[in-house]
Scaffold this active site. Structure first.
Site, PDB file in Angstrom:
ATOM      1  N   GLU A   1     -11.198   0.637  -3.685  1.00 12.96           N
ATOM      2  CA  GLU A   1     -10.487   1.067  -2.480  1.00 12.96           C
ATOM      3  C   GLU A   1      -9.271   1.901  -2.881  1.00 12.96           C
ATOM      4  O   GLU A   1      -9.064   2.204  -4.051  1.00 12.96           O
ATOM      5  CB  GLU A   1     -10.071  -0.154  -1.644  1.00 12.96           C
ATOM      6  CG  GLU A   1      -9.264  -1.176  -2.420  1.00 12.96           C
ATOM      7  CD  GLU A   1      -9.064  -2.480  -1.660  1.00 12.96           C
ATOM      8  OE1 GLU A   1      -9.206  -2.507  -0.424  1.00 12.96           O
ATOM      9  OE2 GLU A   1      -8.747  -3.483  -2.312  1.00 12.96           O
TER      10      GLU A   1
ATOM     11  N   ASP B   1       0.818  -1.220   0.000  1.00 13.52           N
ATOM     12  CA  ASP B   1       0.000   0.000   0.000  1.00 13.52           C
ATOM     13  C   ASP B   1       0.850   1.268   0.000  1.00 13.52           C
ATOM     14  O   ASP B   1       0.672   2.149   0.847  1.00 13.52           O
ATOM     15  CB  ASP B   1      -0.940   0.020   1.217  1.00 13.52           C
ATOM     16  CG  ASP B   1      -1.742  -1.258   1.365  1.00 13.52           C
ATOM     17  OD1 ASP B   1      -2.118  -1.830   0.320  1.00 13.52           O
ATOM     18  OD2 ASP B   1      -1.990  -1.691   2.501  1.00 13.52           O
TER      19      ASP B   1
END
Length: 520
Positions: free
Chosen positions: A185, A14
């Site tokens: 997301e 991420d």
């Protein structure tokens, strides 16, 4: 010069990529590992080092008892008006349709801290980012819908943040439902020219993962989809060396060129032992005002990218740690609480770990570990341990979580001190035969030898002649794909001490030696 990916090897998912002047930073998720939010620094996009963790105060960031792969998710690092801004999620629950996702903001004048006390934001979803637009600031996050018959990852909200009041103001606005590729997301917004670009992670974080882009001339939409989506994906690509590519952030470099940081993995037989890593791709803008990868039109992640300047890339993360300086290196982490709370310290030139809970516990873990960053590596230590009975245990771990790990442990039975290997695979526990060692043993050397999908443990009494303990173990069990439930981290190599008797015991470790064996 061409630079090989991934630039952050091992468990570094991420990525949030930021440039401040000539300095580049990447913040990555840490989940249940502590300290929280790992921040890397580079001057050339080629070589990176950990310079800090943003969340170091366990009284302000409480991860006590959280399930595996909950905790700190998807940080977003930005800079504006002399301040670093970091937003992140603590996921307290991830069950069925529900996720208890508490979003926070911290700030600092220096990326190495001190960071401010966390400011609570929304709880409607995870993966928040902060978008600075002139003198305004906006929180951007995906949203969870708990209803069974609705799309669970139901879109992206934008809401204004007031830095003076330190709170969100107004009402959130649903600016996009995503592109329909599922699991919308990782939203972040980039303004370039006349457009706001909404960059999304979609398809889930496994093999259909991708990065998609939408744009609008208004922050509030409507957003049109890029006709060339996805702009990054490994799905359906031939001869792709970087799998699971997605969750991206795009920046302009100091050289005027554009770069995309993204997560990826290097699986063995569809098993990501090293977890999700961070790569970088070159990006160009098209004549019709979209961006794409510079090296192809398919979105396939390239194994190498063009760096802004000549620099020798050092991919070897081998490091031997001696504790004479009294410090624990930033490469090493513990679980859920601080080193001190978990009984981990450096005393008289050795790492001392007070006996904590069992390795199956979510509490009071006397465990110190670092990322495995290479598929071929050795991890070694010299341990001094004097167990008085069976409930005193210490040793070396190849660890994914409390339900999946391999443990070379030392303890005591009626015949004396012994070594054995425990294998825990999705809660199923097996033990190898015990190997007894002389009662006058003051120090034992422990080694894990990992060669791709095979792990073999060894011990030595003199540091020269090593004897195997237990069977050859399957490292594919220590992978994202094999975990029952969420698997978002990666293989960690560490040492620990357990006191399930509760009468006090500790283990000392003279050094920790991590060595990689990888082609250039």
């Amino acid at each position: 010069m061409k630079v090989k990916n991934p630039v952050l090897k091992g468990f570094n998912p991420d990525p949030s990529l930021l440039r401040v002047g000539e300095d580049y930073y990447i913040a990555t998720s840490t989940f249940e590992w502590f300290p929280g939010v790992c921040i890397h620094h580079s001057r050339d996009l080629v070589n990176w080092e950990i310079v800090s963790y943003a969340l170091t105060d366990e009284n302000q960031v409480d991860l006590t008892g959280l399930d595996m792969s909950c905790g700190i998710w998807a940080p977003n690092l930005t800079y504006c008006d002399g301040l670093f801004y970091l937003v992140y999620t603590i996921v307290y629950t991830d069950r069925q349709r529900y996720k208890d996702t508490y979003n926070f903001l911290v700030t600092a004048e220096n990326v190495q801290g001190p960071w401010s006390a966390p400011v609570p934001l929304s709880r409607s979803g995870f993966d928040p980012s902060l978008f600075h637009d002139g003198d305004k600031k906006y929180l951007v996050n995906m949203v969870i819908d708990h209803r069974v018959d609705e799309v669970r990852f139901c879109g992206v909200d934008v809401q204004e943040y007031d830095p003076q009041k330190k709170c969100l103001v107004g009402e959130p606005v649903r600016v996009s439902p995503g592109t329909g590729r599922s699991d919308t997301e990782g939203p972040n917004i980039l303004k370039h020219g006349d457009y706001y670009y909404l960059v999304l992670a979609e398809g889930g974080t496994r093999y259909q993962h991708c990065t998609t882009v939408l744009r609008s001339k208004s922050l509030w939409g409507p957003y049109e989809e890029n006709p060339h989506n996805p702009v990054l994906t490994s799905d359906g690509q031939k001869d792709c060396l970087l799998e699971r590519a997605g969750h991206s952030q795009v920046i302009e470099g100091a050289d005027g060129n554009w770069y995309m940081a993204h997560l990826c993995s290097r699986p063995i037989k569809r098993n990501s032992i090293l977890g999700r890593e961070t790569g970088i791709q070159n990006v160009i803008w098209t004549e019709d005002g979209w961006f794409k990868l510079a090296d192809n039109d398919t979105g396939k992640p390239e194994i190498a990218f063009q760096a802004p300047a000549e620099a020798k890339q050092n991919r070897d993360q081998s490091a031997r740690v001696e504790f004479a300086e009294g410090k624990i290196p930033l490469d090493y982490m513990t679980l859920r609480r601080s080193f001190a709370t978990n009984g981990i310290s450096v005393e008289e030139g050795v790492l001392r770990i007070q006996g904590g809970a069992s390795v199956m516990s979510k509490y009071f873990q006397g465990l110190l570990a670092r990322r495995q960053q290479c598929l071929d590596c050795d991890f070694e230590t010299a341990m001094s341990f004097a167990p008085r009975h069976l409930n005193h245990i210490a040793g070396m771990l190849v660890y994914y979580n409390y339900d999946n790990h391999y443990y070379l442990k030392m303890s005591r039975d009626v015949e004396g001190m012994f070594l054995a290997v425990s294998a825990v695979v999705n809660r199923e526990l097996t033990d190898s035969a015990s190997v007894h060692v002389p009662e006058d043993t003051k120090e034992v050397y422990l080694r894990a030898r990992i060669r791709h999908e095979e792990l073999q443990y060894f011990y030595s009494l003199d540091g020269e002649s090593y004897i195997p303990v237990g069977p050859i173990l399957d490292m594919k069990n220590i992978s994202d794909e094999h975990i029952q439930g969420n698997g978002f981290t990666g293989s960690m190599l560490g040492v620990n001490c357990c006191d399930t008797q509760g009468d006090g015991v500790y283990a000392d470790f003279r050094y920790l030696d991590y060595r990689e064996f990888e082609e250039p």
